[in-house]
Each structure stands twice: as C-alpha cells, then as structure tokens.
Design a protein around this motif. Structure first.
Motif, PDB file in Angstrom:
ATOM      1  N   PRO A 438       0.817  -1.226   0.000  1.00  0.00           N
ATOM      2  CA  PRO A 438       0.000   0.000   0.000  1.00  0.00           C
ATOM      3  C   PRO A 438       0.849   1.273   0.000  1.00  0.00           C
ATOM      4  CG  PRO A 438      -0.908  -1.582   1.546  1.00  0.00           C
ATOM      5  CD  PRO A 438       0.419  -2.131   1.114  1.00  0.00           C
ATOM      6  N   LEU A 441       2.491   1.692  -3.456  1.00  0.00           N
ATOM      7  CA  LEU A 441       1.511   2.119  -4.455  1.00  0.00           C
ATOM      8  C   LEU A 441       1.145   3.590  -4.268  1.00  0.00           C
ATOM      9  CD1 LEU A 441      -0.771  -1.049  -4.450  1.00  0.00           C
ATOM     10  CD2 LEU A 441       0.581  -0.223  -6.397  1.00  0.00           C
ATOM     11  N   ALA A 442       1.015   4.021  -3.006  1.00  0.00           N
ATOM     12  CA  ALA A 442       0.697   5.424  -2.745  1.00  0.00           C
ATOM     13  C   ALA A 442       1.833   6.324  -3.222  1.00  0.00           C
ATOM     14  CB  ALA A 442       0.446   5.625  -1.249  1.00  0.00           C
ATOM     15  N   THR A 447      -2.567   3.921  -6.083  1.00  0.00           N
ATOM     16  CA  THR A 447      -3.456   3.295  -5.103  1.00  0.00           C
ATOM     17  C   THR A 447      -4.825   2.972  -5.680  1.00  0.00           C
ATOM     18  OG1 THR A 447      -2.336   4.444  -3.298  1.00  0.00           O
ATOM     19  CG2 THR A 447      -4.550   3.583  -2.845  1.00  0.00           C
ATOM     20  N   HIS A 448      -5.375   3.866  -6.504  1.00  0.00           N
ATOM     21  CA  HIS A 448      -6.742   3.684  -7.004  1.00  0.00           C
ATOM     22  C   HIS A 448      -6.784   3.105  -8.409  1.00  0.00           C
ATOM     23  CE1 HIS A 448      -8.049   5.811  -3.466  1.00  0.00           C
ATOM     24  NE2 HIS A 448      -7.315   6.866  -3.784  1.00  0.00           N
ATOM     25  N   GLU A 453      -5.633  -3.265  -5.524  1.00  0.00           N
ATOM     26  CA  GLU A 453      -6.012  -3.893  -4.261  1.00  0.00           C
ATOM     27  C   GLU A 453      -5.633  -5.374  -4.218  1.00  0.00           C
ATOM     28  OE1 GLU A 453      -9.346  -4.356  -7.161  1.00  0.00           O
ATOM     29  OE2 GLU A 453      -8.039  -2.710  -6.510  1.00  0.00           O
ATOM     30  N   PHE A 456      -2.523  -6.454  -2.104  1.00  0.00           N
ATOM     31  CA  PHE A 456      -2.509  -6.564  -0.640  1.00  0.00           C
ATOM     32  C   PHE A 456      -3.865  -7.068  -0.150  1.00  0.00           C
ATOM     33  CE2 PHE A 456      -3.233  -2.233  -2.030  1.00  0.00           C
ATOM     34  CZ  PHE A 456      -4.350  -1.801  -1.335  1.00  0.00           C
TER      35      PHE A 456
END
Length: 483
Positions: A438, A441-442, A447-448, A453, A456
C-alpha cells in the motif's frame, strides 16, 4: 614468491581520460603482451584455485603459476611461481609447482588468451613503491571474446594501505571500480554461459580459522557477489541481478551485525551506514519488480513498468556515483587490512576459534527467532517485520558458518536447517510484501488503479499468516546443526 596487488576496473573511455591526464610519475613504458592460459578439459586447475599462463612480450616468454582463493574479492596476496620458457609449451619440472599440478601435465592445453596493450609506471605513494599497469585489450576463447580494461596496482615496497590510497586518487580522476576477477577468471567465465545473476556461494572456511579470518573470507565473498551482479546491471536491467545485488548487501550488513563484537574502530558505523544507503538505493526497483510479478491488471502492469524504468535509472545513477565506488574501495581496504582492534584484549577477540564464535552467534539468533515467533498470527506488522529481520540474520549465519561443521551428521542437519529457514523466510517475506505494497503504491500514485487492491488482499494475508506459523513450528522442531 608472493605478490600484493589490487585491481580496478575501468571503461575504455575512463582509461583514455586517465592516459590523457597521466597523473602518475613520468612517461609510461608501453608494452604489448599476449598471455596464453592452460587447463584441462575438465578445468582441473581452475577447480584447484590455480592458473597457468605463458606470457609473451617481444621475444621473451615467462611462465607463471598462481594460486589463490577465487571466491574472495579482495585477496591482496597471491602466491606465484615464474620461470622463463622457450615457447608456448608449459614446463612442469619445478619441484614447488609439480605437486600442485599433479595429474594434469599430459592433458593441459590452451583454453583462452589475453591480448593487451600495457602502460606501466613506477609510482611513489607515501612510504610505498607501486607498479601501476593499465591494461586495455581483450580476452579471446575460441570464437568468443570480451573487452578487458583494468588497472593493476602492485606493491613493491611499503604498506598495502598505499594501494588503496592510490586507488582513491584514481577514482576521483576517472570512474574506477574495485576489480574482483583475475584475468584467469575472466577467461573461464568466457568459456561458459553468458554472465547472469550470481547467487551466493559458501565460503571456503575451515575449523582451524580464527573468527577474524572467517569474517574476512565471508565479507570478501559478499563483496564479490555484489560486484559481479553490478557488472550485469551495467549492461542489462535484469531483475534477478538487481535482486542478487541487494541480497549480497543484505548478507554483508547481516554479517556486520552478527560479528559486531569483533570491531572497535570508527569506520565500522560509517561503512554500515553506507551499506544501508546503497541497499536502500536499490529498494524501490526491487519492490516494483515484485509488484509487477503479482499484478494481474494490464493497465497496472503498464504503469508499474513505466515506474520501473525510472527506478532502474535511479539505480544506475547510484551505482555509478563516486559515493558507491568509494564505498567499495573503503570496504575492500577494511576487510583486507583487518586492523579492527588494538591491544591484547582486542587481539584475543580476533583470534577466537571461528567455530566457537559461530556456535555462540547461532545460539543467540536461534533463541531470538524461536521466542519472537510465538503467537506469530497475532503479531502486528512491525513486530513481524522485526522477526523477519532476525530470521534473515539466522539463515545467513547458518549459511556463512555452515562449512565449519564438517561431519556428515552436521552437514545433513545444516541442509535441513537451511530448508526450514528458507520456508519461514519465504512466508515472512510474502507477508512483508503485502504490508509494504500500500505504501509503495501510494508513493507511485497507483493506489486507485484497477487491480492495485489485489497486491494486498486480506484473504491472502490470512492464509500467509497460517502458513508462516506452520513454517515457524517446523523451524523450531528442526535440529540445530551446531549443537
């Protein structure tokens, strides 16, 4: 006869810049040399840590036999035996050399040749006299060849520390990397498959070694593993080579931690911090490689590939920096000179029997992992990460010191222990990948993105936790090979 020598690797452009500036004393002597290396079809000399060459320069031919530890990166001293010969046929009647070459005489044949243009200077550095030889040329084996560009710094008189002082001066003038391959090793590599990612090999330790000697052998092997993978990365963005480069740095950092009691000098903390910096500089690229393998969405894969390109660019910049090159020179000196302690008490620690030292270290680490993994499923991510680090140190220590436990029973137990450690480390590593995904990715602003998703997933974590707990139980039940 013993030679004390340090090698530096250059690019051809760096060699040209050095020749143009000529920072050494006087005009160099220029020689053209052809060296023919001999071995059996089965590579018996190479396996024995020997090389035999006949070097021609003008009308003169000199036969040289060398011995040394091929696993070591910074073995400054090597034994060598030289004699003039009439032609390119080895002469094996020397009473010192003959026993080492036993059983090979009738089957020795040329296997490769090295052709170089050598520029040679005699340089004064502090209290030392050093012969500097810049070799530019090629290694030729049958229909394959590879360029060769290196500097050999050979101490004639004085302290070996002068070799490193001169190496640092050269590195500031033009990019120079610590050399970890002899010409014989270069030729032997050319005979085999194209160089790829290099995994760690066991160091040639013996039970009669003291702790300081064992440390130096292991550390030199780690440094060599790093440099060999760094060479691959210089021409290929190979994910496995990057991974193994990071592994070599992790192993070296773990070795520093494991053997910390041997050291009492100001350089230790500096070198450890610099190793942490360099490992961190490779971290983003490795994390992205891991996510690419797990990504199932095409768009996410494309965006990760774009991020990978930037990350590998940053890796290349770090590896080519003066800071990274200087670190390798500093490490090579620190490992090889071994002036880590002073006084009788310090000296006593350095000469402690290696096996006794190893058993103490392994016991301490085993207890830490065994206790730390209790109720593993209920641990928070940070505590589990600390357990992972301890498990990694224990596995590396088991690999480092395994050769000291030589009986058949010990060897079998060591193999089973390593397998158990690998199982635990793999599960803890996968959990760590889930925990760090996470944040990574951020940082990449992904992230989006669809499919992110999946990197993780909570269901994956639940299964991994139970698998890790089971792996820990297996580890605890596995017999310790050092007891």
């Amino acid at each position: 006869m013993q030679e004390t020598e340090l090698k530096l690797e250059l690019s051809e452009s760096a060699a040209s810049a050095l020749l143009k500036q000529n920072p050494f004393e006087g005009t160099p002597t220029v020689l053209r040399q052809r060296s023919v290396y001999f071995d059996t079809d089965g590579g018996d000399l190479s396996k024995r840590g020997l090389s035999l060459r006949i070097r021609q320069c003008g009308n003169e031919r000199i036969q040289t036999v060398k011995s040394g530890d091929g696993s070591a990166a910074v073995s400054l001293t090597r034994e060598e035996w030289q004699r003039p010969v009439a032609n390119d046929i080895p002469v094996l009647d020397d009473p010192e050399v003959k026993p080492m070459l036993a059983g090979t005489g009738d089957s020795l044949a040329p296997v490769f040749a090295v052709h170089v243009k050598r520029h040679r200077w005699n340089v004064t550095e502090g209290d030392a006299t050093i012969e500097v030889a810049l070799d530019v040329g090629k290694v030729v084996a049958a229909d394959r060849e590879a360029p060769l560009c290196e500097i050999e710094l050979e101490k004639k008189t004085g302290s070996p520390t002068a070799l490193f002082a001169l190496a640092r001066k050269i590195n500031l003038i033009t990019p120079a990397h610590i050399g970890v391959l002899s010409k014989a090793e270069r030729g032997n590599r050319l005979l085999g498959p194209a160089p790829a990612a290099i995994k760690a090999n066991a160091s040639a330790l013996t039970a009669d070694m003291n702790a300081a000697t064992a440390f130096a052998h292991i550390a030199a092997a780690c440094l060599k593993q790093f440099r060999l993978n760094e060479m691959v990365l210089s021409w290929s963005r190979d994910a496995d080579a990057l991974h193994q480069a990071r592994v070599s740095l992790r192993r070296l950092r773990s070795l520093f931690s494991i053997c910390k009691s041997l050291f009492a000098d100001s350089r230790f903390d500096h070198l450890r911090d610099e190793l942490r910096w360099l490992a961190s500089a490779l971290g983003n690229a490795r994390n992205i490689d891991v996510m690419i393998k797990r990504a199932s969405d095409d768009n996410l894969s494309r965006r990760l590939q774009a991020a990978r390109k930037d990350a590998y660019g940053a890796v290349e910049a770090s590896l080519s920096s003066v800071r990274a090159r200087s670190l390798m020179i500093d490490l090579a000196e620190w490992i090889s000179i071994r002036d880590w302690r002073s006084g009788e008490t310090g000296a006593a620690l350095l000469v402690r029997p290696s096996r006794k030292f190893a058993s103490t270290v392994l016991d301490k680490l085993w207890k830490k992992v065994a206790r730390g993994g209790r109720n593993l499923i209920d641990l928070d991510d940070e505590t589990r990460h600390e357990l992972r680090i301890s498990a990694k140190k224990l596995r590396y220590a088991a690999e480092f010191f395994g050769p000291l436990y030589e009986s058949k029973t010990e060897a079998k137990r060591q193999k089973r222990f390593i397998i158990a450690m690998e199982g635990l480390q793999d599960q803890l590593g996968s959990l760590n990948d889930l925990a760090t995904a996470p944040g990574m990715l951020a940082e990449l602003e992904l992230t989006h993105t669809a499919g992110a998703e999946d990197l993780f997933n909570a269901d994956d974590k639940e299964k991994l936790l139970h698998d890790a707990a089971e792996a820990h139980d297996i580890f605890v039940d596995t017999k310790r090979f050092w007891r």
